[in-house]
Design a protein around this motif. Structure first.
Motif, PDB file in Angstrom:
ATOM      1  N   ILE A 283       0.839  -1.196   0.000  1.00 51.04           N
ATOM      2  CA  ILE A 283       0.000   0.000   0.000  1.00 51.04           C
ATOM      3  C   ILE A 283       0.873   1.244   0.000  1.00 51.04           C
ATOM      4  O   ILE A 283       1.872   1.315   0.724  1.00 51.04           O
ATOM      5  N   THR A 284       0.493   2.225  -0.814  1.00 48.42           N
ATOM      6  CA  THR A 284       1.154   3.530  -0.769  1.00 48.42           C
ATOM      7  C   THR A 284       0.384   4.412   0.211  1.00 48.42           C
ATOM      8  O   THR A 284      -0.794   4.708  -0.002  1.00 48.42           O
ATOM      9  N   PHE A 285       1.049   4.799   1.277  1.00 49.52           N
ATOM     10  CA  PHE A 285       0.404   5.602   2.315  1.00 49.52           C
ATOM     11  C   PHE A 285       0.739   7.080   2.179  1.00 49.52           C
ATOM     12  O   PHE A 285       1.863   7.432   1.798  1.00 49.52           O
ATOM     13  N   ARG A 286      -0.243   7.910   2.486  1.00 52.41           N
ATOM     14  CA  ARG A 286       0.023   9.332   2.730  1.00 52.41           C
ATOM     15  C   ARG A 286       0.267   9.467   4.224  1.00 52.41           C
ATOM     16  O   ARG A 286      -0.640   9.301   5.033  1.00 52.41           O
ATOM     17  N   ASP A 287       1.501   9.744   4.591  1.00 49.58           N
ATOM     18  CA  ASP A 287       1.869   9.852   6.003  1.00 49.58           C
ATOM     19  C   ASP A 287       1.289  11.152   6.579  1.00 49.58           C
ATOM     20  O   ASP A 287       1.542  12.235   6.050  1.00 49.58           O
ATOM     21  N   ILE A 288       0.504  11.028   7.633  1.00 51.77           N
ATOM     22  CA  ILE A 288      -0.134  12.188   8.250  1.00 51.77           C
ATOM     23  C   ILE A 288       0.705  12.603   9.461  1.00 51.77           C
ATOM     24  O   ILE A 288       0.841  11.832  10.418  1.00 51.77           O
ATOM     25  N   THR A 289       1.273  13.802   9.416  1.00 45.60           N
ATOM     26  CA  THR A 289       2.217  14.217  10.461  1.00 45.60           C
ATOM     27  C   THR A 289       1.743  15.434  11.260  1.00 45.60           C
ATOM     28  O   THR A 289       2.438  15.898  12.151  1.00 45.60           O
ATOM     29  N   ILE A 290       0.560  15.942  10.933  1.00 48.51           N
ATOM     30  CA  ILE A 290       0.017  17.098  11.648  1.00 48.51           C
ATOM     31  C   ILE A 290      -1.326  16.714  12.236  1.00 48.51           C
ATOM     32  O   ILE A 290      -2.185  16.163  11.543  1.00 48.51           O
ATOM     33  N   GLY A 291      -1.511  17.011  13.517  1.00 46.75           N
ATOM     34  CA  GLY A 291      -2.773  16.717  14.177  1.00 46.75           C
ATOM     35  C   GLY A 291      -2.542  16.079  15.532  1.00 46.75           C
ATOM     36  O   GLY A 291      -1.417  15.659  15.869  1.00 46.75           O
ATOM     37  N   ASN A 292      -3.627  15.972  16.318  1.00 46.20           N
ATOM     38  CA  ASN A 292      -3.512  15.476  17.686  1.00 46.20           C
ATOM     39  C   ASN A 292      -4.886  15.022  18.163  1.00 46.20           C
ATOM     40  O   ASN A 292      -5.882  15.706  17.942  1.00 46.20           O
ATOM     41  N   ASN A 293      -4.942  13.863  18.807  1.00 46.61           N
ATOM     42  CA  ASN A 293      -6.196  13.383  19.403  1.00 46.61           C
ATOM     43  C   ASN A 293      -6.022  13.126  20.900  1.00 46.61           C
ATOM     44  O   ASN A 293      -6.760  12.359  21.512  1.00 46.61           O
ATOM     45  N   GLY A 294      -5.034  13.799  21.485  1.00 44.79           N
ATOM     46  CA  GLY A 294      -4.549  13.461  22.819  1.00 44.79           C
ATOM     47  C   GLY A 294      -3.182  12.821  22.701  1.00 44.79           C
ATOM     48  O   GLY A 294      -2.372  12.822  23.633  1.00 44.79           O
ATOM     49  N   ASN A 295      -2.906  12.272  21.526  1.00 46.02           N
ATOM     50  CA  ASN A 295      -1.593  11.804  21.081  1.00 46.02           C
ATOM     51  C   ASN A 295      -1.240  12.604  19.837  1.00 46.02           C
ATOM     52  O   ASN A 295      -2.123  13.027  19.100  1.00 46.02           O
ATOM     53  N   PRO A 296       0.039  12.808  19.560  1.00 45.59           N
ATOM     54  CA  PRO A 296       0.404  13.590  18.375  1.00 45.59           C
ATOM     55  C   PRO A 296       0.543  12.734  17.122  1.00 45.59           C
ATOM     56  O   PRO A 296       0.914  11.562  17.191  1.00 45.59           O
ATOM     57  N   CYS A 297       0.229  13.318  15.982  1.00 50.34           N
ATOM     58  CA  CYS A 297       0.626  12.697  14.711  1.00 50.34           C
ATOM     59  C   CYS A 297       2.139  12.766  14.599  1.00 50.34           C
ATOM     60  O   CYS A 297       2.765  13.748  15.026  1.00 50.34           O
ATOM     61  N   LEU A 298       2.721  11.724  14.029  1.00 46.84           N
ATOM     62  CA  LEU A 298       4.175  11.605  13.948  1.00 46.84           C
ATOM     63  C   LEU A 298       4.565  11.073  12.573  1.00 46.84           C
ATOM     64  O   LEU A 298       3.758  10.455  11.886  1.00 46.84           O
ATOM     65  N   PRO A 299       5.812  11.279  12.166  1.00 44.86           N
ATOM     66  CA  PRO A 299       6.291  10.591  10.961  1.00 44.86           C
ATOM     67  C   PRO A 299       6.216   9.083  11.167  1.00 44.86           C
ATOM     68  O   PRO A 299       6.557   8.574  12.243  1.00 44.86           O
ATOM     69  N   GLY A 300       5.713   8.374  10.171  1.00 43.66           N
ATOM     70  CA  GLY A 300       5.553   6.936  10.326  1.00 43.66           C
ATOM     71  C   GLY A 300       4.290   6.608  11.110  1.00 43.66           C
ATOM     72  O   GLY A 300       3.281   7.296  11.008  1.00 43.66           O
ATOM     73  N   LEU A 301       4.353   5.561  11.907  1.00 39.85           N
ATOM     74  CA  LEU A 301       3.203   5.127  12.682  1.00 39.85           C
ATOM     75  C   LEU A 301       2.908   6.100  13.825  1.00 39.85           C
ATOM     76  O   LEU A 301       3.827   6.583  14.490  1.00 39.85           O
ATOM     77  N   ASP A 302       1.602   6.399  14.032  1.00 39.30           N
ATOM     78  CA  ASP A 302       1.224   7.194  15.204  1.00 39.30           C
ATOM     79  C   ASP A 302      -0.125   6.717  15.720  1.00 39.30           C
ATOM     80  O   ASP A 302      -0.778   5.858  15.116  1.00 39.30           O
ATOM     81  N   LEU A 303      -0.537   7.247  16.868  1.00 40.67           N
ATOM     82  CA  LEU A 303      -1.747   6.810  17.563  1.00 40.67           C
ATOM     83  C   LEU A 303      -2.965   7.661  17.224  1.00 40.67           C
ATOM     84  O   LEU A 303      -3.961   7.641  17.943  1.00 40.67           O
ATOM     85  N   VAL A 304      -2.889   8.370  16.105  1.00 39.07           N
ATOM     86  CA  VAL A 304      -4.009   9.166  15.598  1.00 39.07           C
ATOM     87  C   VAL A 304      -4.462   8.609  14.255  1.00 39.07           C
ATOM     88  O   VAL A 304      -5.655   8.380  14.029  1.00 39.07           O
ATOM     89  N   THR A 305      -3.491   8.366  13.367  1.00 36.79           N
ATOM     90  CA  THR A 305      -3.799   7.942  11.999  1.00 36.79           C
ATOM     91  C   THR A 305      -3.095   6.649  11.594  1.00 36.79           C
ATOM     92  O   THR A 305      -3.175   6.254  10.432  1.00 36.79           O
ATOM     93  N   GLY A 306      -2.400   6.002  12.514  1.00 39.28           N
ATOM     94  CA  GLY A 306      -1.673   4.787  12.161  1.00 39.28           C
ATOM     95  C   GLY A 306      -0.595   5.074  11.135  1.00 39.28           C
ATOM     96  O   GLY A 306       0.144   6.055  11.264  1.00 39.28           O
ATOM     97  N   ARG A 307      -0.516   4.283  10.095  1.00 40.98           N
ATOM     98  CA  ARG A 307       0.466   4.499   9.029  1.00 40.98           C
ATOM     99  C   ARG A 307       0.035   5.627   8.104  1.00 40.98           C
ATOM    100  O   ARG A 307       0.853   6.121   7.327  1.00 40.98           O
ATOM    101  N   GLY A 308      -1.247   6.011   8.144  1.00 40.94           N
ATOM    102  CA  GLY A 308      -1.729   7.073   7.284  1.00 40.94           C
ATOM    103  C   GLY A 308      -2.856   6.605   6.393  1.00 40.94           C
ATOM    104  O   GLY A 308      -3.496   5.581   6.646  1.00 40.94           O
ATOM    105  N   SER A 309      -3.113   7.365   5.330  1.00 44.94           N
ATOM    106  CA  SER A 309      -4.225   7.103   4.412  1.00 44.94           C
ATOM    107  C   SER A 309      -3.747   6.343   3.171  1.00 44.94           C
ATOM    108  O   SER A 309      -2.630   6.543   2.706  1.00 44.94           O
ATOM    109  N   TRP A 310      -4.626   5.497   2.652  1.00 39.81           N
ATOM    110  CA  TRP A 310      -4.345   4.733   1.431  1.00 39.81           C
ATOM    111  C   TRP A 310      -4.475   5.686   0.231  1.00 39.81           C
ATOM    112  O   TRP A 310      -5.490   6.342   0.070  1.00 39.81           O
ATOM    113  N   THR A 311      -3.470   5.732  -0.598  1.00 39.03           N
ATOM    114  CA  THR A 311      -3.540   6.525  -1.822  1.00 39.03           C
ATOM    115  C   THR A 311      -3.256   5.631  -3.015  1.00 39.03           C
ATOM    116  O   THR A 311      -2.411   4.739  -2.966  1.00 39.03           O
ATOM    117  N   GLY A 312      -3.990   5.881  -4.099  1.00 38.14           N
ATOM    118  CA  GLY A 312      -3.760   5.121  -5.320  1.00 38.14           C
ATOM    119  C   GLY A 312      -4.582   3.842  -5.373  1.00 38.14           C
ATOM    120  O   GLY A 312      -5.282   3.476  -4.453  1.00 38.14           O
TER     121      GLY A 312
END
Length: 312
Positions: A283-312
Motif C-alpha cells: 500500500i502507498t500511504f500518505r503519512d499524516i504528520t500534523i494533528g492530535n487526538n490526545g496523542n500527536p501525529c508523527l512521521p511513520g506510525l502514530d496513535l491518531v492515523t496509524g500508518r496514514g491514508s491509502w492513496t492510489g
C-alpha cells in the motif's frame, strides 16, 4: 473521494468479492436508499434482484430486528460508501438483533462465513476480558476492519483486537475548487495503546524495525491506518428512514466513514488485507504528520492515523 485518494474509478472494480457490513437493528429503507445514492453518483445498481445486495439478520434469516433511526443512518452510510468505492463488489448487510456484543459477534460470525471483507462501524471502551472476543475475527481469508472511534484517546474495542485492522480518521482540507490542499489527523480519531491486548507479531516487528516513536510497551497500538472522518469534510449519505425528524441527504463523518471505505478499497485488490499486508509494502500511504487526538501525529506510525491514508 476517488480524486483525493486516487482510488480506482472503474464501475466493475471489486467484482468477485463480497463486503459484509455488520451493524445493529434494522434499516427498512437500506436497499431503496442505496438506489437513490447510486443514481445520484452514476454507480451501477446494487439490488436484491440483480444479486448484488443481500440483507439478513444475525443468523442469516429474513426476520429483521426492530428499526432504530440512528443505526439506520449508520447502515446507509456503510453500504453506500462500500458500494461507491467497490461498485463491482456484492454487499451483504448483516443486522444484529441489538447493539450488545453477544448479538454483534453473532452477526460477525455469520458474515465471516459468507464474505472476504467485513466492516464494523461500532465499538466501545476497552474492558478486561475483551480478548475472549478476539476469536470472532479469525475467519480464514477474511479481512476485518473496525472503526477506531470518534472520541480521541484512549483505544477502544474491538478496534484494539490484534486480529483486525483498526481504522482511524483524518481531516481533508480542500480548496474552493475541491482540490486537496492537505490532510491532517482528526482531533476525535480514536487511538492509543491498548490496556489489555498485546500487539500482533507483525505490528510489533514493524515498530521495532522502523524505529517508531510509538511506544506501547508491547501492547496493541491503534489505529493501523486512517482515512477521511471529520464531519467538516464528511461524505454524502441518503437516508429516508427519519433521523431526528429529517430525511434525505445528510453529511456524515466519523470513523464510521473510514472503515467501510477501507474495506471497499481492500476488496478492489481482491487480496487478504491483514496486518501483514498493511505493515508490508503493498500500500502507498500518505503519512499524516500534523494533528492530535490526545496523542500527536508523527512521521511513520502514530496513535491518531496509524500508518496514514491509502492513496492510489
Amino acid at each position: 473521494m476517488q480524486g483525493v485518494y486516487g482510488f480506482p474509478t472503474s464501475s466493475t472494480v471489486g467484482s468477485g468479492t463480497t463486503i459484509v457490513i455488520v451493524d445493529a437493528y434494522n434499516d427498512p429503507s437500506a436497499e431503496s436508499d442505496l438506489a437513490v445514492f447510486s443514481a445520484q453518483f452514476g454507480l451501477p445498481g446494487c439490488t436484491t434482484a440483480n444479486g448484488c445486495f443481500t440483507k439478513v439478520n444475525q443468523s442469516g434469516g429474513t426476520k429483521y430486528p426492530r428499526t432504530n433511526s440512528g443505526w439506520a443512518l449508520e447502515i446507509s452510510l456503510d453500504i453506500q460508501w462500500a458500494h461507491a468505492i467497490a461498485p463491482g463488489a456484492k454487499i451483504l448487510l448483516v443486522e444484529a438483533a441489538s447493539n450488545s456484543f453477544t448479538n454483534l459477534m453473532a452477526a460477525e460470525d455469520y458474515g465471516s462465513a459468507h464474505a472476504q471483507y467485513i466492516s464494523n462501524s461500532w465499538g466501545g471502551s476497552e474492558f478486561s476480558g475483551e480478548s475472549a472476543y478476539d476469536a470472532h475475527f479469525t475467519g480464514a481469508g477474511v479481512s476485518y476492519f473496525v472503526s477506531s472511534g470518534d472520541n480521541g484517546a484512549p483505544a477502544g474495542y474491538p478496534s484494539a483486537s490484534p486480529n483486525v485492522i483498526s481504522v482511524g480518521g483524518t481531516t481533508l482540507h480542500l480548496s474552493s475548487g475541491g482540490t486537496l490542499t492537505s490532510e491532517t489527523g482528526w482531533s476525535s480519531s480514536g487511538g492509543g495503546c491498548s490496556a489489555y491486548e498485546t500487539a500482533n507479531t507483525t505490528q510489533a516487528n514493524f515498530i521495532s524495525t522502523q524505529s517508531s516513536q510509538v511506544n506501547c510497551s508491547g501492547k496493541r497500538a491503534t489505529p493501523d491506518v486512517s482515512l477521511d472522518a471529520d464531519p467538516a469534510s464528511g461524505v454524502s449519505v441518503y437516508d429516508s428512514t427519519p433521523y431526528n425528524g429529517q430525511t434525505g441527504w445528510f453529511t456524515v463523518g466519523g470513523t464510521s466513514v473510514s472503515s467501510p471505505i477501507w474495506a471497499a478499497r481492500s476488496a478492489d485488490t481482491a487480496a487478504v488485507v491483514n496486518a501483514a499486508y498493511v505493515y508490508g509494502s503493498s500500500i502507498t500511504f500518505r503519512d499524516i504528520t500534523i494533528g492530535n487526538n490526545g496523542n500527536p501525529c508523527l512521521p511513520g506510525l502514530d496513535l491518531v492515523t496509524g500508518r496514514g491514508s491509502w492513496t492510489g
